[in-house]
Design an enzyme around this catalytic site. Structure first.
Site, PDB file in Angstrom:
ATOM      1  N   ASP A  40       0.884  -1.174   0.000  1.00 46.52           N
ATOM      2  CA  ASP A  40       0.000   0.000   0.000  1.00 46.52           C
ATOM      3  C   ASP A  40       0.914   1.213   0.000  1.00 46.52           C
ATOM      4  OD1 ASP A  40      -3.203   0.416   0.785  1.00 46.52           O
ATOM      5  OD2 ASP A  40      -1.951   2.153   1.217  1.00 46.52           O
ATOM      6  N   TYR A 157     -12.116   9.057 -13.518  1.00 43.39           N
ATOM      7  CA  TYR A 157     -12.140   7.664 -13.039  1.00 43.39           C
ATOM      8  C   TYR A 157     -12.679   6.718 -14.122  1.00 43.39           C
ATOM      9  CZ  TYR A 157     -13.275   3.931  -9.602  1.00 43.39           C
ATOM     10  OH  TYR A 157     -13.369   2.757  -8.897  1.00 43.39           O
ATOM     11  N   LYS A 161     -10.613   3.682 -15.724  1.00 41.36           N
ATOM     12  CA  LYS A 161     -11.085   2.303 -15.557  1.00 41.36           C
ATOM     13  C   LYS A 161     -11.393   1.641 -16.899  1.00 41.36           C
ATOM     14  CE  LYS A 161     -10.938   1.576 -11.089  1.00 41.36           C
ATOM     15  NZ  LYS A 161      -9.814   0.763 -10.563  1.00 41.36           N
TER      16      LYS A 161
HETATM   17  P1  NAP Z   1     -10.052   1.918  -0.602  1.00 39.10           P
HETATM   18  O1  NAP Z   1     -10.771   1.279   0.519  1.00 39.10           O
HETATM   19  O2  NAP Z   1      -9.903   3.397  -0.633  1.00 39.10           O
HETATM   20  O3  NAP Z   1      -8.628   1.210  -0.753  1.00 39.10           O
HETATM   21  C1  NAP Z   1      -7.726   1.588  -1.761  1.00 39.10           C
HETATM   22  C2  NAP Z   1      -6.328   1.552  -1.216  1.00 39.10           C
HETATM   23  O4  NAP Z   1      -5.419   1.942  -2.259  1.00 39.10           O
HETATM   24  C3  NAP Z   1      -6.135   2.538  -0.067  1.00 39.10           C
HETATM   25  O5  NAP Z   1      -5.413   1.962   0.997  1.00 39.10           O
HETATM   26  C4  NAP Z   1      -5.336   3.644  -0.740  1.00 39.10           C
HETATM   27  O6  NAP Z   1      -4.537   4.388   0.146  1.00 39.10           O
HETATM   28  C5  NAP Z   1      -4.496   2.858  -1.691  1.00 39.10           C
HETATM   29  N1  NAP Z   1      -3.859   3.729  -2.678  1.00 39.10           N
HETATM   30  C6  NAP Z   1      -4.307   4.901  -3.179  1.00 39.10           C
HETATM   31  N2  NAP Z   1      -3.404   5.427  -4.011  1.00 39.10           N
HETATM   32  C7  NAP Z   1      -2.349   4.582  -4.026  1.00 39.10           C
HETATM   33  C8  NAP Z   1      -1.101   4.581  -4.687  1.00 39.10           C
HETATM   34  N3  NAP Z   1      -0.728   5.596  -5.502  1.00 39.10           N
HETATM   35  N4  NAP Z   1      -0.266   3.548  -4.486  1.00 39.10           N
HETATM   36  C9  NAP Z   1      -0.604   2.546  -3.659  1.00 39.10           C
HETATM   37  N5  NAP Z   1      -1.752   2.497  -2.981  1.00 39.10           N
HETATM   38  C10 NAP Z   1      -2.631   3.508  -3.175  1.00 39.10           C
HETATM   39  O7  NAP Z   1     -10.766   1.554  -2.001  1.00 39.10           O
HETATM   40  P2  NAP Z   1     -11.514   0.226  -2.459  1.00 39.10           P
HETATM   41  O8  NAP Z   1     -12.953   0.557  -2.562  1.00 39.10           O
HETATM   42  O9  NAP Z   1     -11.072  -0.948  -1.701  1.00 39.10           O
HETATM   43  O10 NAP Z   1     -10.970   0.144  -3.958  1.00 39.10           O
HETATM   44  C11 NAP Z   1     -10.054  -0.833  -4.404  1.00 39.10           C
HETATM   45  C12 NAP Z   1     -10.096  -0.876  -5.916  1.00 39.10           C
HETATM   46  O11 NAP Z   1     -11.412  -1.253  -6.343  1.00 39.10           O
HETATM   47  C13 NAP Z   1      -9.807   0.462  -6.587  1.00 39.10           C
HETATM   48  O12 NAP Z   1      -9.077   0.273  -7.767  1.00 39.10           O
HETATM   49  C14 NAP Z   1     -11.186   0.980  -6.895  1.00 39.10           C
HETATM   50  O13 NAP Z   1     -11.173   1.919  -7.941  1.00 39.10           O
HETATM   51  C15 NAP Z   1     -11.896  -0.305  -7.264  1.00 39.10           C
HETATM   52  N6  NAP Z   1     -13.343  -0.250  -7.198  1.00 39.10           N
HETATM   53  C16 NAP Z   1     -13.976   0.044  -6.027  1.00 39.10           C
HETATM   54  C17 NAP Z   1     -15.358   0.085  -6.012  1.00 39.10           C
HETATM   55  C18 NAP Z   1     -16.148   0.386  -4.765  1.00 39.10           C
HETATM   56  O14 NAP Z   1     -17.382   0.532  -4.875  1.00 39.10           O
HETATM   57  N7  NAP Z   1     -15.549   0.472  -3.598  1.00 39.10           N
HETATM   58  C19 NAP Z   1     -16.079  -0.155  -7.183  1.00 39.10           C
HETATM   59  C20 NAP Z   1     -15.391  -0.444  -8.341  1.00 39.10           C
HETATM   60  C21 NAP Z   1     -14.025  -0.492  -8.342  1.00 39.10           C
HETATM   61  P3  NAP Z   1      -5.131   5.800   0.716  1.00 39.10           P
HETATM   62  O15 NAP Z   1      -6.275   5.455   1.594  1.00 39.10           O
HETATM   63  O16 NAP Z   1      -3.941   6.359   1.437  1.00 39.10           O
HETATM   64  O17 NAP Z   1      -5.522   6.603  -0.503  1.00 39.10           O
END
Ligand code: NAP
Length: 249
Positions: A40, A157, A161
């Site tokens: 991370d 975004y 994506k």
């Molecule tokens: P999350 O809970 O915010 O977790 C994402 C993690 O990635 C966080 O720990 C974040 O750190 C870290 N991160 C951000 N920028 C980074 C970088 N430059 N290098 C390394 N780590 C980094 O989000 P999530 O919902 O689990 O999302 C995970 C993935 O699923 C993402 O690609 C997201 O776009 C995708 N996704 C999510 C959803 C949804 O509904 N949640 C839907 C579709 C797709 P910080 O907290 O410090 O930023």
């Protein structure tokens, strides 16, 4: 799970795995017998997440900002040095910087494209180097249904994506003859810190639009990733699995 599992003896690296979907992916791969490198951008968060995976196969953690070419190469090298191989890479790290076109800044656009699209490309390229030589491997890129449909307020975004899908398919074609598979997962609305930032009325309206009438949980995305990481999907490459409760089918 002890003594069994779908990815026994494999080494997996997951980006953005300190929390949310990435942590759930790291957990399920570990439960199914993989040695996992939890990365991370926040090294302390990654270390805590790795501790939370518990006993079984060894785990390791590392701070890695996926927008840095050297950092991504270092993470892949760390997996190989620590565990001798890299079999599974999950490009999961992500951010949002939502705003309408009227308000979105170039910095908002570039930040999101950098993390998702450049970060995924850097991961695919670095892992391909190792996996090509090994003659096997599975790379899973986390896209989003936002990349399929386009979401209001997410020109940055949605573009990133959708770009991940093109990248996945191009890399799949290049790497298939070398025994390396590259697939993508498009989650819908999943309950994590990312979506907790949404206003409750917007979240409720999105849920109402989903045929299954609920948001998904991180482990429900992780299940699809485990399938793509394992030999159960041995004849799949360049595929896009939608995990959205029936949204946008
Ligand atoms: P999350 O809970 O915010 O977790 C994402 C993690 O990635 C966080 O720990 C974040 O750190 C870290 N991160 C951000 N920028 C980074 C970088 N430059 N290098 C390394 N780590 C980094 O989000 P999530 O919902 O689990 O999302 C995970 C993935 O699923 C993402 O690609 C997201 O776009 C995708 N996704 C999510 C959803 C949804 O509904 N949640 C839907 C579709 C797709 P910080 O907290 O410090 O930023």
């Amino acid at each position: 799970m002890t003594g069994g599992g779908l990815v026994v003896g494999r080494t997996a690296l997951v980006t953005g795995a300190g929390q949310g979907i990435g942590l759930a992916i790291a957990r399920i791969l570990h439960e199914h017998g993989a040695r996992v490198v939890v990365t991370d951008q926040d090294a302390a968060l990654a270390a805590t997440a790795a501790e939370r995976l518990g006993g079984g196969e060894p785990v390791s953690s590392l701070g890695c900002d996926v927008t840095g070419e050297e950092a991504v190469t270092a993470a892949v090298n760390h997996a190989v040095e620590r565990f001798g191989t890299l079999d599974i890479l999950v490009n999961n790290a992500g951010i949002t910087r939502d705003a309408t076109l009227r308000r979105m800044t170039l910095a908002d656009f570039e930040a999101v494209v950098d993390v998702h699209l450049k970060g995924t490309w850097l991961g695919v390229r670095a892992a391909a180097e190792v996996m090509r030589a090994a003659g096997s491997g599975s790379i899973i890129n986390i896209s989003s249904l936002s990349g399929k449909s386009g979401n209001f307020g997410q020109t940055n975004y949605s573009a990133a994506k959708a770009g991940i899908i093109g990248l996945t398919k191009a890399a799949a074609k290049e790497l298939a003859p070398r025994g390396v598979r590259v697939n993508a997962v498009q989650p819908g609305l999943i309950r994590t810190a990312m979506t907790e930032a949404m206003p409750p009325d917007v979240f409720a309206a999105r849920e109402a639009d989903i045929p299954m009438k609920r948001a998904g949980e991180p482990h429900e995305v992780a299940g699809a990733v485990l399938f793509l990481a394992s030999d159960l999907s041995s004849y799949m490459t360049g595929a896009v699995l939608e995990v959205g409760g029936g949204r946008l089918m």
